[in-house]
Design a protein around this motif. Structure first.
Motif, PDB file in Angstrom:
ATOM      1  N   TYR A 124      14.556-110.210 -84.134  1.00  0.00           N
ATOM      2  CA  TYR A 124      14.534-108.835 -83.637  1.00  0.00           C
ATOM      3  C   TYR A 124      15.486-108.024 -84.503  1.00  0.00           C
ATOM      4  CZ  TYR A 124      12.335-110.894 -79.538  1.00  0.00           C
ATOM      5  OH  TYR A 124      11.469-111.569 -78.697  1.00  0.00           O
ATOM      6  N   THR A 125      15.042-106.840 -84.926  1.00  0.00           N
ATOM      7  CA  THR A 125      15.903-105.976 -85.738  1.00  0.00           C
ATOM      8  C   THR A 125      16.000-104.597 -85.096  1.00  0.00           C
ATOM      9  OG1 THR A 125      14.153-105.075 -87.187  1.00  0.00           O
ATOM     10  CG2 THR A 125      15.115-107.207 -87.807  1.00  0.00           C
ATOM     11  N   LEU A 126      17.197-104.031 -85.175  1.00  0.00           N
ATOM     12  CA  LEU A 126      17.465-102.731 -84.568  1.00  0.00           C
ATOM     13  C   LEU A 126      17.839-101.731 -85.645  1.00  0.00           C
ATOM     14  CD1 LEU A 126      17.820-101.272 -81.759  1.00  0.00           C
ATOM     15  CD2 LEU A 126      20.270-101.776 -81.998  1.00  0.00           C
ATOM     16  N   GLY A 127      17.086-100.627 -85.729  1.00  0.00           N
ATOM     17  CA  GLY A 127      17.356 -99.583 -86.712  1.00  0.00           C
ATOM     18  C   GLY A 127      18.651 -98.858 -86.425  1.00  0.00           C
ATOM     19  N   LYS A 128      19.116 -98.102 -87.419  1.00  0.00           N
ATOM     20  CA  LYS A 128      20.443 -97.469 -87.321  1.00  0.00           C
ATOM     21  C   LYS A 128      20.557 -96.456 -86.191  1.00  0.00           C
ATOM     22  CE  LYS A 128      19.141 -94.290 -91.047  1.00  0.00           C
ATOM     23  NZ  LYS A 128      19.435 -93.854 -92.430  1.00  0.00           N
ATOM     24  N   ASN A 129      19.444 -95.884 -85.767  1.00  0.00           N
ATOM     25  CA  ASN A 129      19.481 -94.928 -84.655  1.00  0.00           C
ATOM     26  C   ASN A 129      18.904 -95.523 -83.367  1.00  0.00           C
ATOM     27  OD1 ASN A 129      20.505 -92.807 -86.327  1.00  0.00           O
ATOM     28  ND2 ASN A 129      18.438 -92.522 -87.148  1.00  0.00           N
TER      29      ASN A 129
ATOM     30  N   HIS B  27      18.598 -98.192 -79.959  1.00  0.00           N
ATOM     31  CA  HIS B  27      19.392 -98.397 -78.743  1.00  0.00           C
ATOM     32  C   HIS B  27      19.353 -99.870 -78.372  1.00  0.00           C
ATOM     33  CE1 HIS B  27      19.697 -94.050 -78.195  1.00  0.00           C
ATOM     34  NE2 HIS B  27      18.400 -93.991 -78.504  1.00  0.00           N
ATOM     35  N   ILE B  28      20.532-100.498 -78.319  1.00  0.00           N
ATOM     36  CA  ILE B  28      20.626-101.929 -78.069  1.00  0.00           C
ATOM     37  C   ILE B  28      20.023-102.318 -76.725  1.00  0.00           C
ATOM     38  CG2 ILE B  28      22.948-101.767 -77.093  1.00  0.00           C
ATOM     39  CD1 ILE B  28      21.493-104.665 -79.218  1.00  0.00           C
ATOM     40  N   GLU B  29      20.005-101.378 -75.770  1.00  0.00           N
ATOM     41  CA  GLU B  29      19.436-101.693 -74.461  1.00  0.00           C
ATOM     42  C   GLU B  29      17.932-101.953 -74.519  1.00  0.00           C
ATOM     43  OE1 GLU B  29      20.231 -97.132 -74.443  1.00  0.00           O
ATOM     44  OE2 GLU B  29      21.183 -98.960 -75.209  1.00  0.00           O
ATOM     45  N   ASN B  30      17.299-101.624 -75.658  1.00  0.00           N
ATOM     46  CA  ASN B  30      15.873-101.915 -75.817  1.00  0.00           C
ATOM     47  C   ASN B  30      15.613-103.385 -76.134  1.00  0.00           C
ATOM     48  OD1 ASN B  30      14.905 -99.327 -75.231  1.00  0.00           O
ATOM     49  ND2 ASN B  30      15.314 -98.627 -77.314  1.00  0.00           N
ATOM     50  N   LEU B  31      16.680-104.149 -76.394  1.00  0.00           N
ATOM     51  CA  LEU B  31      16.577-105.604 -76.456  1.00  0.00           C
ATOM     52  C   LEU B  31      16.880-106.099 -75.052  1.00  0.00           C
ATOM     53  CD1 LEU B  31      16.251-108.211 -78.150  1.00  0.00           C
ATOM     54  CD2 LEU B  31      18.739-108.193 -78.452  1.00  0.00           C
ATOM     55  N   LEU B  32      15.937-106.788 -74.434  1.00  0.00           N
ATOM     56  CA  LEU B  32      16.014-107.084 -73.011  1.00  0.00           C
ATOM     57  C   LEU B  32      16.563-108.468 -72.684  1.00  0.00           C
ATOM     58  CD1 LEU B  32      12.552-105.559 -71.982  1.00  0.00           C
ATOM     59  CD2 LEU B  32      14.796-104.436 -71.991  1.00  0.00           C
ATOM     60  N   ILE B  33      17.013-109.211 -73.698  1.00  0.00           N
ATOM     61  CA  ILE B  33      17.493-110.561 -73.438  1.00  0.00           C
ATOM     62  C   ILE B  33      18.892-110.760 -74.014  1.00  0.00           C
ATOM     63  CG2 ILE B  33      15.232-111.629 -73.235  1.00  0.00           C
ATOM     64  CD1 ILE B  33      15.464-112.534 -76.126  1.00  0.00           C
ATOM     65  N   SER B  34      19.569-111.761 -73.504  1.00  0.00           N
ATOM     66  CA  SER B  34      20.939-112.064 -73.912  1.00  0.00           C
ATOM     67  C   SER B  34      20.965-112.895 -75.186  1.00  0.00           C
ATOM     68  CB  SER B  34      21.640-112.861 -72.806  1.00  0.00           C
ATOM     69  OG  SER B  34      20.999-114.126 -72.655  1.00  0.00           O
ATOM     70  N   GLU B  35      22.165-113.048 -75.739  1.00  0.00           N
ATOM     71  CA  GLU B  35      22.332-113.872 -76.929  1.00  0.00           C
ATOM     72  C   GLU B  35      21.934-115.317 -76.647  1.00  0.00           C
ATOM     73  OE1 GLU B  35      25.926-115.066 -80.033  1.00  0.00           O
ATOM     74  OE2 GLU B  35      26.107-113.257 -78.799  1.00  0.00           O
ATOM     75  N   GLU B  36      22.231-115.795 -75.444  1.00  0.00           N
ATOM     76  CA  GLU B  36      21.870-117.166 -75.071  1.00  0.00           C
ATOM     77  C   GLU B  36      20.353-117.340 -75.027  1.00  0.00           C
ATOM     78  OE1 GLU B  36      24.103-115.279 -73.445  1.00  0.00           O
ATOM     79  OE2 GLU B  36      25.891-116.346 -74.210  1.00  0.00           O
TER      80      GLU B  36
ATOM     81  N   LEU C 133      18.197-115.534 -76.694  1.00  0.00           N
ATOM     82  CA  LEU C 133      17.720-115.485 -78.082  1.00  0.00           C
ATOM     83  C   LEU C 133      17.711-116.883 -78.682  1.00  0.00           C
ATOM     84  CD1 LEU C 133      19.479-112.314 -79.568  1.00  0.00           C
ATOM     85  CD2 LEU C 133      17.008-112.691 -79.464  1.00  0.00           C
ATOM     86  N   LYS C 134      18.799-117.604 -78.469  1.00  0.00           N
ATOM     87  CA  LYS C 134      18.883-118.971 -79.006  1.00  0.00           C
ATOM     88  C   LYS C 134      17.829-119.866 -78.374  1.00  0.00           C
ATOM     89  CE  LYS C 134      23.852-118.747 -80.024  1.00  0.00           C
ATOM     90  NZ  LYS C 134      25.198-119.223 -79.640  1.00  0.00           N
ATOM     91  N   ALA C 135      17.611-119.674 -77.074  1.00  0.00           N
ATOM     92  CA  ALA C 135      16.649-120.507 -76.354  1.00  0.00           C
ATOM     93  C   ALA C 135      15.225-120.330 -76.872  1.00  0.00           C
ATOM     94  CB  ALA C 135      16.703-120.192 -74.859  1.00  0.00           C
ATOM     95  N   ILE C 136      14.899-119.123 -77.331  1.00  0.00           N
ATOM     96  CA  ILE C 136      13.546-118.878 -77.860  1.00  0.00           C
ATOM     97  C   ILE C 136      13.519-118.969 -79.387  1.00  0.00           C
ATOM     98  CG2 ILE C 136      12.868-117.502 -75.867  1.00  0.00           C
ATOM     99  CD1 ILE C 136      13.193-114.983 -77.617  1.00  0.00           C
TER     100      ILE C 136
END
Length: 237
Positions: free
Chosen positions: A58-63, A65-74, A76-79
């Motif tokens: 998943y990549t987030l552009g410079k403008n 919003h991090i809240e548009n990523l709906l999962i935690s770091e943990e 992310l690792k799981a998937i």
């Protein structure tokens, strides 16, 4: 001005490594332009087009919003996915197996100096390619990228775009869902746009799998026509 294009298919490659490689090519063009200005002499600047398929990321552009990523770091690792904040425009997007990602690294002074036109040409390349598969793809007003069934409750995005440009040199590009696992889009709000679906070419065609090589060939054909470019050579590894 040089409208010659150097092509390289990177195959299946890590996102961060590819990003760093883009930066090398991007800075190379900028350095040539800087030297030309200092010396008052115009050396041709190269143009590159990279194809790549990334592991889940998943990549987030410079403008964005991090809240548009709906999962935690943990999670992310799981998937088996990674996450990067990057220097392109746009919000959040996903790259993964079965998706064709294209990175045109161009000196637009070799073509035209208009970022809006550049994005519209990239969209047109996708629209023309999908038309060859019998799909009517369109732009959606105010939303960069390529969609199906625009203006209906069934609107769905098939190709995301996000670019960076400096002194008319471009990097980053487009991501076309071909055989993509669409389940990974459930972990984000694609491009920050709520309540709209995402689709892929193999879903739309009802096929188990679509040839990535065939789609790339069609994309490149339309890119060359739209930009009136020619292939100079395949880039060496």
């Amino acid at each position: 001005m040089s409208k010659f294009l150097q092509i390289k298919d990177l195959g299946f490659k890590d996102y961060k490594e590819t990003w760093e490689y883009q930066e090398v090519l991007f800075q190379k063009i900028l350095q040539i332009k800087s030297n030309n200005k200092k010396q008052g002499f115009a050396h041709d600047t190269p143009n590159y087009f990279l194809f790549v398929e990334h592991p889940h990321v998943y990549t987030l552009g410079k403008n964005g919003h991090i809240e548009n990523l709906l999962i935690s770091e943990e999670k992310l690792k799981a998937i088996n996915a990674t996450f990067y904040k990057i220097n392109r425009g746009g919000d959040i997007t996903y790259h993964g197996p079965g998706q064709i990602v294209g990175y045109p690294i161009l000196d637009l002074e070799n073509f035209f100096t208009d970022i809006h036109k550049y994005l519209r040409f990239l969209e047109e390349m996708i629209i023309l390619t999908l038309a060859e598969y019998g799909l009517k793809a369109e732009r959606s007003k105010g939303e960069t990228g390529v969609w199906l069934d625009v203006g209906t409750p069934f609107a769905r995005k098939i190709c995301a775009m996000g670019v960076r440009a400096s002194r008319w040199v471009t990097m980053h590009g487009f991501a076309l869902n071909v055989n993509t696992n669409l389940g990974y889009f459930d972990h984000m709000i694609p491009c920050g746009i709520k309540d709209k679906a995402v689709t892929s070419l193999h879903v739309e065609l009802g096929k188990a799998e679509v040839s990535l090589a065939e789609v790339k060939e069609k994309l490149l054909k339309h890119f060359l026509q739209l930009f009136e470019a020619e292939i100079r050579k395949k880039m060496e590894a």
